[in-house]
Design a protein around this motif. Sequence first.
Motif, PDB file in Angstrom:
ATOM      1  N   ASP A 185       0.829  -1.201   0.000  1.00  8.35           N
ATOM      2  CA  ASP A 185       0.000   0.000   0.000  1.00  8.35           C
ATOM      3  C   ASP A 185       0.867   1.255   0.000  1.00  8.35           C
ATOM      4  OD1 ASP A 185      -2.296  -1.531   0.081  1.00  8.35           O
ATOM      5  OD2 ASP A 185      -2.506  -1.364   2.270  1.00  8.35           O
ATOM      6  N   PHE A 186       1.932   1.241   0.803  1.00  8.72           N
ATOM      7  CA  PHE A 186       2.832   2.390   0.862  1.00  8.72           C
ATOM      8  C   PHE A 186       3.491   2.636  -0.495  1.00  8.72           C
ATOM      9  CE2 PHE A 186       7.054   4.197   1.541  1.00  8.72           C
ATOM     10  CZ  PHE A 186       6.695   5.386   2.139  1.00  8.72           C
ATOM     11  N   ILE A 187       3.916   1.571  -1.169  1.00  6.19           N
ATOM     12  CA  ILE A 187       4.527   1.714  -2.490  1.00  6.19           C
ATOM     13  C   ILE A 187       3.512   2.263  -3.486  1.00  6.19           C
ATOM     14  CG2 ILE A 187       5.520   0.431  -4.434  1.00  6.19           C
ATOM     15  CD1 ILE A 187       6.851  -1.392  -2.322  1.00  6.19           C
ATOM     16  N   ARG A 188       2.275   1.786  -3.423  1.00  3.49           N
ATOM     17  CA  ARG A 188       1.226   2.308  -4.308  1.00  3.49           C
ATOM     18  C   ARG A 188       0.981   3.793  -4.062  1.00  3.49           C
ATOM     19  NH1 ARG A 188      -3.002  -2.513  -3.394  1.00  3.49           N
ATOM     20  NH2 ARG A 188      -2.064  -4.033  -4.799  1.00  3.49           N
ATOM     21  N   TYR A 189       0.913   4.200  -2.802  1.00  2.00           N
ATOM     22  CA  TYR A 189       0.703   5.612  -2.480  1.00  2.00           C
ATOM     23  C   TYR A 189       1.867   6.462  -2.988  1.00  2.00           C
ATOM     24  CZ  TYR A 189      -2.831   3.832   0.780  1.00  2.00           C
ATOM     25  OH  TYR A 189      -3.905   3.197   1.344  1.00  2.00           O
ATOM     26  N   ALA A 190       3.086   5.973  -2.828  1.00  4.05           N
ATOM     27  CA  ALA A 190       4.256   6.721  -3.270  1.00  4.05           C
ATOM     28  C   ALA A 190       4.273   6.872  -4.788  1.00  4.05           C
ATOM     29  CB  ALA A 190       5.531   6.031  -2.795  1.00  4.05           C
ATOM     30  N   VAL A 191       3.953   5.813  -5.517  1.00  2.73           N
ATOM     31  CA  VAL A 191       3.917   5.885  -6.987  1.00  2.73           C
ATOM     32  C   VAL A 191       2.814   6.837  -7.441  1.00  2.73           C
ATOM     33  CG1 VAL A 191       3.401   4.563  -9.076  1.00  2.73           C
ATOM     34  CG2 VAL A 191       5.003   3.664  -7.401  1.00  2.73           C
ATOM     35  N   ALA A 192       1.665   6.762  -6.794  1.00  2.00           N
ATOM     36  CA  ALA A 192       0.568   7.662  -7.163  1.00  2.00           C
ATOM     37  C   ALA A 192       0.952   9.112  -6.900  1.00  2.00           C
ATOM     38  CB  ALA A 192      -0.692   7.298  -6.392  1.00  2.00           C
ATOM     39  N   PHE A 193       1.603   9.382  -5.797  1.00  2.00           N
ATOM     40  CA  PHE A 193       1.975  10.757  -5.454  1.00  2.00           C
ATOM     41  C   PHE A 193       3.077  11.282  -6.362  1.00  2.00           C
ATOM     42  CE2 PHE A 193       4.498  13.852  -3.083  1.00  2.00           C
ATOM     43  CZ  PHE A 193       3.519  14.784  -2.799  1.00  2.00           C
ATOM     44  N   LEU A 194       4.082  10.449  -6.641  1.00  2.00           N
ATOM     45  CA  LEU A 194       5.246  10.919  -7.374  1.00  2.00           C
ATOM     46  C   LEU A 194       5.114  10.821  -8.893  1.00  2.00           C
ATOM     47  CD1 LEU A 194       7.985   9.396  -5.087  1.00  2.00           C
ATOM     48  CD2 LEU A 194       7.262  11.778  -5.207  1.00  2.00           C
ATOM     49  N   GLN A 216      -0.159  16.668  -9.654  1.00  2.00           N
ATOM     50  CA  GLN A 216      -0.096  17.519  -8.478  1.00  2.00           C
ATOM     51  C   GLN A 216      -0.558  18.913  -8.869  1.00  2.00           C
ATOM     52  OE1 GLN A 216       0.854  16.290  -5.420  1.00  2.00           O
ATOM     53  NE2 GLN A 216       0.812  14.365  -6.518  1.00  2.00           N
ATOM     54  N   TYR A 217      -1.309  19.565  -8.027  1.00  2.00           N
ATOM     55  CA  TYR A 217      -1.828  20.890  -8.309  1.00  2.00           C
ATOM     56  C   TYR A 217      -1.289  21.855  -7.263  1.00  2.00           C
ATOM     57  CZ  TYR A 217      -5.035  24.773  -8.858  1.00  2.00           C
ATOM     58  OH  TYR A 217      -5.562  26.008  -9.039  1.00  2.00           O
ATOM     59  N   PHE A 218      -0.583  22.868  -7.715  1.00  2.00           N
ATOM     60  CA  PHE A 218      -0.034  23.872  -6.818  1.00  2.00           C
ATOM     61  C   PHE A 218      -0.587  25.235  -7.213  1.00  2.00           C
ATOM     62  CE2 PHE A 218       3.189  20.538  -7.082  1.00  2.00           C
ATOM     63  CZ  PHE A 218       3.333  20.236  -5.743  1.00  2.00           C
ATOM     64  N   GLU A 219      -0.921  26.026  -6.240  1.00  2.00           N
ATOM     65  CA  GLU A 219      -1.433  27.370  -6.503  1.00  2.00           C
ATOM     66  C   GLU A 219      -0.561  28.364  -5.747  1.00  2.00           C
ATOM     67  OE1 GLU A 219      -5.435  29.724  -5.451  1.00  2.00           O
ATOM     68  OE2 GLU A 219      -5.692  27.766  -6.391  1.00  2.00           O
ATOM     69  N   TRP A 220       0.051  29.282  -6.494  1.00  2.00           N
ATOM     70  CA  TRP A 220       0.953  30.264  -5.898  1.00  2.00           C
ATOM     71  C   TRP A 220       0.251  31.614  -5.815  1.00  2.00           C
ATOM     72  CZ3 TRP A 220       5.729  28.667  -4.273  1.00  2.00           C
ATOM     73  CH2 TRP A 220       6.120  27.416  -4.699  1.00  2.00           C
TER      74      TRP A 220
END
Length: 87
Positions: A65-74, A79-83
């Motif tokens: 599960d941790f590996i899946r979360y890391a792959v999904a995040f990275l 990723q959405y960033f608002e400055w």
Amino acid sequence: MYIYPDNLRAKPMLWLWELRDIGILGVGLILSVLALTQIHFAGLLMATAVFAFLTIRFEDTSILDFIRYAVAFLITRQQYFEWRLGQ
């Protein structure tokens, strides 16, 4: 006197694995030993060891599960960033 766990709906665990995973590991280990002794094939034993490592659970999250979360995040999820300047 009966002592109950905190959460009666929690999945049954044995050491670091769920009981379902222990059953799968037991059957996989028996088949791995048979394959190793009869046809000299160690691949099934390595697959069982990898499964055992990936299904280790810490605080209700497995290593897989941790590996899946890391792959999904990275990698796979955007990723959405608002400055904003000074507020």
